[in-house]
Design a protein around this motif. Structure first.
Motif, PDB file in Angstrom:
ATOM      1  N   PRO A 111      -4.719  47.262  40.893  1.00 49.36           N
ATOM      2  CA  PRO A 111      -4.327  46.151  40.345  1.00 49.36           C
ATOM      3  C   PRO A 111      -3.126  46.809  40.195  1.00 49.36           C
ATOM      4  N   THR A 112      -1.342  45.911  39.603  1.00 47.66           N
ATOM      5  CA  THR A 112      -0.589  46.303  39.196  1.00 47.66           C
ATOM      6  C   THR A 112       0.587  45.171  38.843  1.00 47.66           C
ATOM      7  N   SER A 113      -0.040  44.644  38.409  1.00 49.80           N
ATOM      8  CA  SER A 113       0.199  43.525  38.416  1.00 49.80           C
ATOM      9  C   SER A 113       1.131  43.094  36.856  1.00 49.80           C
ATOM     10  N   THR A 114       2.361  42.794  36.991  1.00 49.12           N
ATOM     11  CA  THR A 114       2.980  42.701  35.346  1.00 49.12           C
ATOM     12  C   THR A 114       4.067  41.610  35.330  1.00 49.12           C
ATOM     13  N   ASN A 115       3.853  40.740  34.224  1.00 48.70           N
ATOM     14  CA  ASN A 115       5.073  39.516  33.604  1.00 48.70           C
ATOM     15  C   ASN A 115       6.854  40.500  33.697  1.00 48.70           C
ATOM     16  N   LEU A 116       7.383  40.696  34.382  1.00 51.52           N
ATOM     17  CA  LEU A 116       8.657  40.579  34.597  1.00 51.52           C
ATOM     18  C   LEU A 116       9.608  40.621  33.250  1.00 51.52           C
ATOM     19  N   PHE A 117       9.721  39.296  32.593  1.00 51.81           N
ATOM     20  CA  PHE A 117      10.210  38.926  32.288  1.00 51.81           C
ATOM     21  C   PHE A 117       9.521  39.276  30.132  1.00 51.81           C
ATOM     22  N   MET A 121      13.919  24.686  48.591  1.00 51.64           N
ATOM     23  CA  MET A 121      13.398  23.028  47.610  1.00 51.64           C
ATOM     24  C   MET A 121      13.044  23.465  46.230  1.00 51.64           C
ATOM     25  N   ILE A 122      12.909  22.950  45.472  1.00 52.51           N
ATOM     26  CA  ILE A 122      12.688  22.791  44.594  1.00 52.51           C
ATOM     27  C   ILE A 122      11.730  23.325  43.407  1.00 52.51           C
ATOM     28  N   ALA A 123      10.871  24.083  43.425  1.00 50.96           N
ATOM     29  CA  ALA A 123       9.187  24.067  43.134  1.00 50.96           C
ATOM     30  C   ALA A 123       9.428  25.243  41.710  1.00 50.96           C
ATOM     31  N   TRP A 124       8.691  24.743  41.100  1.00 49.43           N
ATOM     32  CA  TRP A 124       7.835  25.677  39.607  1.00 49.43           C
ATOM     33  C   TRP A 124       6.848  27.078  39.954  1.00 49.43           C
ATOM     34  N   VAL A 125       7.229  28.059  39.511  1.00 45.85           N
ATOM     35  CA  VAL A 125       6.317  28.645  39.384  1.00 45.85           C
ATOM     36  C   VAL A 125       5.495  30.089  38.373  1.00 45.85           C
ATOM     37  N   LYS A 126       4.681  30.522  37.998  1.00 43.80           N
ATOM     38  CA  LYS A 126       3.961  31.011  36.472  1.00 43.80           C
ATOM     39  C   LYS A 126       4.736  32.209  36.465  1.00 43.80           C
ATOM     40  N   PRO A 127       5.912  32.848  34.942  1.00 46.13           N
ATOM     41  CA  PRO A 127       6.388  34.114  35.460  1.00 46.13           C
ATOM     42  C   PRO A 127       4.935  35.437  36.009  1.00 46.13           C
ATOM     43  N   GLN A 128       3.807  35.462  35.431  1.00 51.72           N
ATOM     44  CA  GLN A 128       3.324  35.940  36.740  1.00 51.72           C
ATOM     45  C   GLN A 128       3.378  36.363  37.831  1.00 51.72           C
ATOM     46  N   GLU A 129       4.051  34.867  38.529  1.00 54.52           N
ATOM     47  CA  GLU A 129       4.248  35.593  40.156  1.00 54.52           C
ATOM     48  C   GLU A 129       5.485  35.651  40.560  1.00 54.52           C
ATOM     49  N   VAL A 130       6.236  36.136  39.685  1.00 51.55           N
ATOM     50  CA  VAL A 130       7.684  36.515  40.214  1.00 51.55           C
ATOM     51  C   VAL A 130       7.480  38.313  40.009  1.00 51.55           C
ATOM     52  N   ALA A 131       8.052  38.295  41.185  1.00 52.78           N
ATOM     53  CA  ALA A 131       8.279  40.075  41.897  1.00 52.78           C
ATOM     54  C   ALA A 131       9.951  40.362  41.761  1.00 52.78           C
ATOM     55  N   ALA A 132       9.870  41.018  41.910  1.00 50.75           N
ATOM     56  CA  ALA A 132      11.085  42.174  42.542  1.00 50.75           C
ATOM     57  C   ALA A 132      10.958  42.193  43.983  1.00 50.75           C
ATOM     58  N   MET A 133      12.303  41.717  44.453  1.00 47.92           N
ATOM     59  CA  MET A 133      12.544  41.809  45.694  1.00 47.92           C
ATOM     60  C   MET A 133      12.736  43.687  46.728  1.00 47.92           C
TER      61      MET A 133
END
Length: 321
Positions: free
Chosen positions: A228-234, A309-321
């Motif tokens: 796994p390489t998940s990181t919180n970009l924030f 569409m408007i939606a919210w996600v967890k910060p950990q689910e945001v990844a760079a394009m």
């Protein structure tokens, strides 16, 4: 004219009579990353460590054909995979309990192959998922047989035999299924690895990368563990800001359910993992509000012509394009 397909008129959930138990089909939230307008074929979830299950899937690959689609009618994923994990998580709690043994019962966590104190396997049923419904146990088997096609006389014979079992109540069929399921590894053995990888059927198996953003190297060992390489970009030095374009993933090591959006358009919910969009509001540490591109999750513009569409996600689910 009567159909040549003996399973064509079978409702795999109801059985032969209208009063039979129909409790094994459930409507669930949508997952466009797995079921899109371009590929909505049902997904068969199987125990990748079970020799009988592996052999069954290999047989399905042999006989699964479709005149309209060279890819066949079915897709496959191991219950131990991230795809299997998501499709199990979207089940209702009572349905999930019939498919997966709770970790509280002494079975290892996601991906484990342990047993509880009574010798009960972690994975208790094959599963068939389509865009809106989930089938388990004998109902899943009937759904699979309905999906198979081709000129094979052997296949037609099996379908006619299954048709005889169709007239039985679901509870009776499921008891027979459970009898075999509880003894399958004792009778047929098990393996620490999924034995199914075959380049010929690559488009039949769903890569976890559609959810995690980390795709498998087709030339690498298919059984190799993905780190796994998940990181919180924030939490980084250059965190994303409002107006940034990002993609939405489900980190491979996350133990939390993926974000699901509910509104008037999707009252049963829609999982937006795999989509892209623009950050609208950052509300740390809880959420990030986004304008998700509808076309990135297989949706056309809404009735007002809106392409997002408007939606919210967890910060950990945001990844760079």
């Amino acid at each position: 004219r009567a159909s040549a397909d003996p399973m064509e008129q079978v409702d795999s959930n109801k059985g032969g009579c209208p009063f039979l138990d129909t409790s094994y089909v459930y409507k669930t939230y949508e997952v466009p990353a797995l079921f899109s307008a371009t590929d909505s074929r049902p997904i068969v979830l199987f125990d990748g460590n079970c020799n009988l299950c592996n052999k069954f899937v290999q047989t399905l690959l042999k006989y699964d054909s479709c005149s309209d689609d060279d890819r066949g009618n079915l897709r496959f994923a191991a219950l131990q995979s991230r795809v299997g994990d998501l499709l199990v998580r979207r089940m209702s709690e009572d349905l999930r309990a019939q498919v997966v043994t709770s970790p509280l019962d002494g079975v290892e966590g996601r991906g484990g192959v342990g047993e509880n104190g009574d010798g009960e396997e972690k994975y208790k049923s094959i599963v068939v998922c389509d865009p809106e419904k989930t089938y388990i146990r004998s109902s899943a088997v009937f759904q699979i047989l309905r999906s198979l096609g081709g000129p094979s006389k052997r296949l037609k014979a099996v379908q006619y035999l299954a048709l005889l079992g169709y007239v039985l109540p679901t509870s009776v069929r499921d008891r027979a299924y459970e009898f075999v399921s509880k003894r399958r590894k004792k009778w047929f053995g098990s393996s620490d690895e999924c034995l199914l990888w075959d380049d010929r059927f690559e488009d039949r198996f769903i890569d976890d990368g559609v959810l995690t953003g980390t795709y498998r190297d087709p030339f690498a060992d298919p059984n190799a563990e993905i780190i796994p390489t998940s990181t919180n970009l924030f939490e980084g030095e250059s965190p994303p800001a409002r107006g940034d374009r990002v993609r939405i993933i489900w980190p491979a090591d996350s133990e939390k359910d993926p974000s699901v959006s509910y509104d008037d358009e999707f009252p049963a919910g829609i999982c937006i993992i795999g989509g892209t969009g623009t950050i609208s509001t950052i509300d740390l540490p809880m959420r990030v509000v986004m304008r998700v591109d509808r076309d990135s999750i297989g949706l056309s513009p809404d009735e007002k012509g809106e392409e997002t569409m408007i939606a919210w996600v967890k910060p950990q689910e945001v990844a760079a394009m």
